[in-house]
Design a protein around this motif. Structure first.
Motif: not given
Length: 226
Positions: A12, A42, A216-217, A220, A225
């Motif tokens: 990430a 990621w 983090v999702q 992206y 992931g």
């Protein structure tokens, strides 16, 4: 000099950028310790490696996912002969990312980064840093290398890090129970699920002040992931 510690990144890069920007960390003055699992999950493991290589006075520990990635970078096995468990546990993203890079990049990353990750680190204040766990009844020098990157005993059994002031680990994600860096006995866990749908954490070892990335999702969208 302050010491900062970063948990499991799992490819990430955008999250890594965020915590470095949000932290008062001073490149070239402070020390950075990354607890392993830079790879897998990621799609930007090569970019994460490049950024960490650019940080002076940094120490990188080996995680189990880094071990997998290093084995592939060393041998460059074709996809059909890869460890399928690795591939399904985030290795596919690492494989695809490096296939988009010139072969020289993978070779350099193996030599300059993955090949130089440490199994553990002890600082001058009596703290231990290790990716996964260790047996506190044995000297750290006598530990099985695979336990240092795979075991979850220290955290799951609420054990103290005997002989150390504090111990800092990743590997066992806390994000479903605790979304911030958390402590059991004298052990701090810095894996808040950046490889899944959690956040990346970065903490000042002395003050325990920390910053985190966005989920983090959300960094992206449309990409899965681990």
């Amino acid at each position: 000099m302050e010491t900062y510690v970063i948990g499991d990144i799992h490819g990430a890069f955008r999250a890594l950028q965020q915590v470095l920007e949000r932290s008062p960390f001073r490149p070239g003055l402070d020390r950075l310790i990354q607890l392993g699992d830079v790879a897998d999950g990621w799609p930007e493991t090569p970019q994460c490696v490049e950024l960490l290589l650019s940080v002076p006075n940094s120490i990188w520990l080996q995680g189990n996912h880094d071990w997998w990635a290093a084995e592939w970078l060393l041998h460059r096995l074709p996809r059909t002969t890869l460890d399928q468990f690795w591939y399904k546990q985030g290795g596919k993203a690492t494989f695809n990312a490096y296939m988009l890079q010139p072969a020289e990049v993978g070779k350099r990353h193996f030599h300059d980064f993955f090949g130089k990750q440490l199994p553990y680190f002890e600082d001058e204040s009596g703290n231990l840093y290790v990716h996964a766990s260790y047996d506190p009844m044995l000297p750290i020098t006598e530990q099985a290398p695979e336990d240092l990157i795979w075991s979850r005993t220290l955290w799951r059994e609420h054990l103290a890090a005997v002989g150390y002031e504090e111990c800092f680990i990743g590997h066992t994600s806390t994000w479903l129970e605790n979304e911030i860096p958390c402590q059991r006995a004298n052990v701090w866990n810095l894996d808040q699920g950046a490889g899944f749908q959690g956040r990346l954490s970065m903490m000042n070892v002395r003050t325990k002040e920390f910053v985190q990335s966005d989920v983090v999702q959300e960094l992206y969208p449309g990409i899965k992931g681990r």
